[in-house]
Structures are given as structure tokens and as C-alpha cells.
Design an enzyme around this catalytic site. Sequence first.
Site, short mmCIF file in Angstrom:
data_model
loop_
_atom_site.label_atom_id
_atom_site.label_comp_id
_atom_site.label_asym_id
_atom_site.label_seq_id
_atom_site.Cartn_x
_atom_site.Cartn_y
_atom_site.Cartn_z
CB CYS A 153 -19.14 58.38 40.49
SG CYS A 153 -18.03 57.78 39.20
CD GLU A 178 -15.42 63.60 35.32
OE1 GLU A 178 -16.59 63.20 35.41
OE2 GLU A 178 -14.86 63.83 34.24
CE LYS A 237 -7.60 66.75 49.64
NZ LYS A 237 -7.93 65.42 50.21
CD GLU A 280 -23.18 59.79 44.63
OE1 GLU A 280 -22.82 60.82 45.22
OE2 GLU A 280 -22.57 59.31 43.67
#
Length: 502
Positions: free
Chosen positions: A288, A254, A179, A389
Site C-alpha cells: 500500500c 487503511e 476475515k 494505484e
Amino acid sequence: MSDFPLFLAGEYTEAASGATFESVDPSTGERVGTAAKAGPEDAAAAIAAARAAFDDRRWAGRRGTDRARVLQAISKGIKERAAELAELESRDSGATLAKAKGADVGGAVHWFRTMAEYAPRLDEPEALPQTMAPGPSYNYVRHEPVGVATAIIPWNFPLQMAAWKISMALAAGNSIVLKPAPETPATASRLGEIIREAGVPDGVVSIIPGPGPGTGEALVTDPRVDKVAFTGSTEVGREIMRLAAGTVKKLTLELGGKSAQIVLDDADLDLAVDGAIYALFFHAGQVCTAGSRLLLPDALHDAFVERLLARLESVVVGPALQKGVTMGPLISQTQLDTVLGYIDTGRKEGATLAAGGHRLEDGDLADGFFVAPTVFTDVTPDMTIAREEIFGPVLSVLRYDDVDHAVALANDSDYGLAGAVWGSPARAMDVAARLRTGTVWVNDYQLLNPHYPFGGYKQSGQGREHGWQGLLEYTETKHVHVGLDARRASKRWFDMTVPRPR
Ligand code: NAD
């Protein structure tokens, strides 16, 4: 037919509900195309096809050497369509053309080709030490495909992420339902055709862009699914863990990061300044592994910041497809609002805004989601911009007084995905050993490779992708014990039935 239909069980199709959505170019606000929007019923159909394909062994039953040939053909197919895919990726995701060509399309070519090298290794059982007691036996391990894998990916590296998941799943003999993120359906949808032409049997791969709630959740909870590979935020990763717990699925996660770059006092400043800029501003910080915390020694701080700010003026922000542009837009209005919100918080919490800090909307940039490269100095470890983040072009600069302090600051994070040390290699490698992160670059940044394991410590994830270790995450390990002395009399440990005197 939509511009980006679902690739379901070997066929291009619309969503069962007929639902579609528009993909928008984040550089211009223009429409890229209409995509079919997969719903839970499409997820169920893709899983059913993947299950049937796995259970009749149309792919899992092939030798690794044979699977490798097909993976090579996929790699070649992507390469042949590189120019078209790179342009599409750039429009769909806001990647500069250099990133789209190199990291996304080039990465996809590289991953399929490398996983083709690994697939044959799975054909041979791995011998274990033999045992003589209590009787002689031959023991070995078979690495078998885990079954039906589902993969859920984010929007920042759409084709590369699709390639990571699909290449590893196929190399190990699994079926997979992928997806893509709803923001970026385009290149993954095109990949279906290449996979079909390369000779992957129908049903083994399905690609169904759609929303996380509903569609994504169905991929994580369906009892016919054996493994979930998720790449995305830590927040959604936690939810995936919860959802997957119901059927105890194998998981690789992840997740996010807040990576630190430590500059040592013997660093080459020409290298470290440009490296620090690349580490954070590449793809506008939507990476990331972004090196979003820059740790500078007191003695070097002012000179380093001065050089950094001067070099930053040469970063060329603009529409991703425009020649010479080195930093493109953020993916969406939502992401733009989030990043501007963090900048506001940085100011309010007392950090010094040394560069940027605002939206760019002049001329060509008016309809896109652009933020000026932003640097905060005087950041302290408790500030929100040092802890969370941001996923945007916002660099937080912190000071340290000695190397122990630098290591403590770097490790003071819920995340542990990556980081870097800039300095003489011997000292930098000592520091690298003390960082609690899954990847450390010494005098480099952002280079991932299909041979090298990648993943996070702490809340940056679980498991590893890539290389042999990553491939094993797509397998089950079966131990086989073969008794070498098959005479009943030699098996004293079977003596549960003791003959009774008559
Ligand atoms: P996200 O977590 O919002 O979404 C990721 C994917 O999960 C999307 O496909 C989304 O549709 C899906 N999703 C959302 N809610 C879901 C649910 N309840 N059930 C199932 N699926 C669901 O992340 P994003 O905003 O697309 O991407 C940015 C994040 O991804 C950042 O945190 C970044 O650090 C992370 N990321 C990590 C890596 C890595 O390898 N560690 C790589 C790239 C991005």
C-alpha cells in the site's frame, strides 16, 4: 478436515455449508492446500461467539497486565513456529522468504510483543483537570474496549495484517472476528492454534477466510458488531463505509496509495537509487505504501535514471522460495492482467517505457504470475499511471523544476498514505512537513513499527493504527465525573423545583 479450516470460537471447523476453495502458489501455480470457505452463516456464528465472550467479560474483564501475559505468549508461539510459518506464507502469498521471515512472521512477533507493552496502560484511568465551578468535582477518563470488532484484510501481508488487527483488539480487551483475503488463508488459519495455546478464551478470536461479498459484508452490517477495521482498496473501503453506516459502527480504514518519492538535488545517489528501487519493487509493488511516483529534479534526471536502470538489472525475479530471489510474483492471474493493462495504458498515453513492460515466463517462471520490473519515464501528472494505484512493479518517473513544484506534484493525488524525501536531512524534513500524507520517510522507506501511528490522509483512509493512538481506536472513551460535595444544599443547579407558597 481442510488444510486451512476456520478457527471459530476456539475450535477448528469446516464451513457450515461445507464449501472449500484451493489456495494456489503464485510462483508455480501449484496447489498450497484446501481452505474452508466461510459463508455469511459462519460469520454470524463467529460474531455470536464474540458477542457472548465480550458480554460475559471473560477477556474484557481481565486486567491489562494479565492480557499482556497472553499477548507475550502468542508472540512467543509465533516465534517458535517461525520457520514453518515463513515457508507457508511464502508459498501462499508469493512473498520472498526474506519478506516472509522479516516482515510477515517477524512483524507478527513484534506486534504482539509490543501491544503487550501497551495493554497495562489501559488499566489506569487518565485524570482530567479538576473543576471547582459550579461545584468541586473529580474527573477522569476510562479507555474501555469497544466490544466486538471485525477485521477484513488483504492478501499482501497476510500474517502481519492479521497480527496488527488481533494484537490491538486483544490488548484493548475486545473480541474479534478476522476475515483473511480468500487468496491467502494459510498462515492466519494456523495463528488460531497459537492463540488458543497462549490462553485466549474460546470465542474471543475467530478467523474465517472467505469472500468479500456475502461473508465480508456480514461482518460489516451485523448489529452485534461495534467496530470494523478494514485494510484494502479505496474502492472497497467506500463500500465498507456505506455498509457500516446502517448501524453507525466505529471504523478504521487503511486504504490505497500512490506515494511519491522526492529526490532532492543534494541526495546521496547511491542511497537514493537503491532506496527508490526498494520503495517500489519490494514485494513486486504490491504494497500500500509503495513509492510508485519518483519525482526527479531536471538537473539530476538523466543521470539518476541511468543509474536506476543499471541497478534494476540486478533485481532477481523468480519463485519466492528460491534462494537469491529478491522479487517474487504477483498474487494472481487477475492481478497480472490488471498490471499488464496499466502498462499498456502507460504506453498508449505517451509515457516512455524505459525498462520491463512485459510478463516473464521463461523456465521456472512459466506457471507463475511474474512481471518484469518496469519503469516509465516522461510521465506527466495527468496520466493514468501517475494517478491510479497499480499495485505492481511499475515505477512512474516525473520531472520537477524546483522544490515547490515537487511538493505540488507529490500532493496532487487523491491518496495520502506515505512518501519519502531523499536528500540532506534538514532540507528533507522541511519538505516532509509540506507533504499531505500519513507517513514520510526521510532517506529510508517501508519501515513501519508498532509504536508509530500509521494511516492515510485523504482517500487513503481514516483513523490510525499502531502505537497509543492506534490502540485507542479499539476503545471507547468514557468520561466519569464524581461530584465531591454531595450535599443537596450545595447543588444550586438542581433547583428546578421551586417551593410554592401555601
Ligand atoms: P480489496 O479491497 O479487494 O480486498 C480487501 C479485503 O476486503 C479482502 O479480504 C476482500 O475479501 C474484502 N472485501 C472485498 N469486497 C468486500 C465487501 N463488499 N465487503 C466486505 N469485504 C470485502 O483489496 P486487495 O486487493 O485484497 O488488497 C490490495 C489493496 O489493499 C490495495 O489497494 C492496497 O493499497 C490496500 N492495502 C492497504 C494497506 C494500508 O494499510 N493502507 C495495507 C495493505 C493493502
